[in-house]
Design an enzyme around this catalytic site. Structure first.
Site, PDB file in Angstrom:
ATOM      1  N   GLY A  25       0.878  -1.187   0.070  1.00  0.00           N
ATOM      2  CA  GLY A  25      -0.007   0.039   0.049  1.00  0.00           C
ATOM      3  C   GLY A  25       0.844   1.251  -0.068  1.00  0.00           C
ATOM      4  O   GLY A  25       0.492   2.272  -0.641  1.00  0.00           O
TER       5      GLY A  25
ATOM      6  N   ALA B 264      -1.994  -6.664   0.221  1.00  0.00           N
ATOM      7  CA  ALA B 264      -2.125  -8.102   0.569  1.00  0.00           C
ATOM      8  C   ALA B 264      -2.275  -8.401   1.946  1.00  0.00           C
ATOM      9  O   ALA B 264      -2.920  -9.411   2.429  1.00  0.00           O
ATOM     10  CB  ALA B 264      -1.223  -9.112  -0.300  1.00  0.00           C
TER      11      ALA B 264
ATOM     12  N   CYS C 288      -4.653   8.716  17.264  1.00  0.00           N
ATOM     13  CA  CYS C 288      -5.229   8.608  18.435  1.00  0.00           C
ATOM     14  C   CYS C 288      -4.154   8.962  19.854  1.00  0.00           C
ATOM     15  O   CYS C 288      -4.573   8.919  20.856  1.00  0.00           O
ATOM     16  CB  CYS C 288      -6.238   7.522  18.953  1.00  0.00           C
ATOM     17  SG  CYS C 288      -7.487   7.212  17.709  1.00  0.00           S
TER      18      CYS C 288
END
Ligand code: PLP
Length: 382
Positions: free
Chosen positions: A72, A200, A326
């Site tokens: 990615g 993947a 966060c």
């Protein structure tokens, strides 16, 4: 060894044993270079072509090409840095993007591009009205993730891509689909998305392999130059074992029984939601259940630091995520947006369900949280 209850599947997933078998065979028996001219290589090359088509089918891809990458991160970097852009054109990037989009966007800004960040709502999705306000005909590139890795919130990329093209027909629309692909139905044909990134290892495939889909006619240059593999778009000897593993993972997650897997994740998350809400005092659910991937539930706990709770749960063999957005370092990007009060601000935990989880694990997790929160917050109660 202590049993592990793994609820951090948005970070990565366990590899499917069938993927290991397929990859082992490719690594040991079919190690040939697909660019060579003998029969073995031609077979490998044909299998790569088939894998590309399988994955395009799972994306319901329009005409275009799917290029394999190292994951990615590389797909996102290729989209941001190498998609055609006007030097004085505007680039719009979601405020909640993963760092593999956010960091390239900041680099483009440092290089002099006019980069604007689209504000997000409390559930981590882009605010459509504020997104519209950023659009004008000078927009040359947009990058909005399909599903948030922090909250699971799903952006309506069909709507956002349509709105973009209406105002700026020549703009290129990229979406990071890493957390959406395999979790919600993806149908690129129903959108005006030009570039779509996938990976993947989020769907029980191998790490280090992903892909970038490029719609026909969209101008993107390579990030890596060399031997001209992947039609010149991504040089480097093809990672054949991982490509086959990726193909299997896609079949398993999407093409075989997707609805059943979706319902199971949804049901487990619903149970976790209900169980936390009824057993844990003052916890705030950040994920919008009605508009999110079915596997993620992000929760803010009262008067405790997420990291401290994470490590307490680790002692039970329970593994969860804190969600990078966060944590304190990302304050400016997320905290205000998450609209949390003082007591909940540092107590964010991301639970993410995978195909190996069992219903009774959820009871164990909620029980452990209850016990640990009692101990951790005891002194504040007195
Ligand atoms: N985009 C999103 C939304 C992610 O969650 C991740 C992984 O955490 C990535 C991109 C990066 O993918 P990869 O690990 O395959 O480089």
């Amino acid at each position: 060894m202590k049993k592990i209850i793994y609820l951090d599947n948005a970070a990565t997933t366990a590899i499917n044993p069938e993927v290991v078998k397929i990859m082992t065979d490719a690594l040991t028996e079919n190690y040939y270079n697909p660019s060579a001219l003998y029969a073995q290589s031609i077979e490998i090359s044909d299998n790569i072509k088939r894998a590309r088509e399988t994955i395009k089918t799972a994306l319901h891809a329009p005409e275009g090409e799917l290029y394999f990458t190292s994951g990615g991160t590389e797909s996102n970097n290729t989209a941001l840095f190498r998609a055609r852009k006007q030097k004085n054109g505007k680039i719009i990037v979601g405020m909640g993007e993963h760092d593999s989009v956010f960091a390239p966007a900041n680099e483009l800004k440092a290089q002099g591009y006019d980069v604007k960040f689209a504000p997000i709502d409390a559930d981590g999705t882009v605010n459509v009205e504020q997104f519209k306000d950023l659009l004008d005909e000078s927009v040359s590139l947009v990058s909005i993730m399909h599903a948030s890795n922090e909250t699971g919130g799903v952006n309506d990329i069909a709507l956002l891509s349509k709105l973009t093209k209406k105002v700026a027909p020549k703009a290129i629309f990229h979406s990071d689909g890493v957390q959406a692909f395999g979790k919600i139905p993806v149908n690129l044909r129903n959108t005006e998305v030009d570039l779509y990134s996938i990976s993947a290892h989020k769907i029980n495939g191998p790490k280090g392999i992903g892909a970038l889909f490029v719609r026909k006619g969209v101008s993107v240059k390579p990030l890596l130059y060399g031997g001209g593999q992947e039609n010149g778009m991504r040089s480097g000897t093809e990672n054949y074992p991982s490509i086959l593993g990726f193909e299997y993972a896609v079949k398993n997650a999407i093409l075989n029984d997707f609805d059943k897997k979706y319902s199971q994740m949804f049901k487990y998350r619903e149970y976790l939601y209900a169980s936390l809400s009824s057993n844990i005092e003052n916890c705030k659910i950040i994920t919008d259940i009605s508009n999110s991937v079915p596997n993620i539930l992000t929760v803010a706990f009262d008067k405790v630091r997420g990291e401290v709770l994470l490590h307490s749960l680790e002692r039970y063999g329970i593994l969860v995520g804190t969600g990078s957005a966060c944590s304190s370092h990302h304050e400016s990007r997320f905290k205000a947006l998450l609209e949390l009060d003082e007591n909940h601000r540092d107590g964010v935990i991301r639970f993410s369900i995978g195909e190996q989880n069992e219903m009774d694990e959820i009871d164990e997790v909620v029980g452990a949280i209850k016990t640990e929160l009692f101990t951790l917050t005891k002194f504040r109660r007195i």
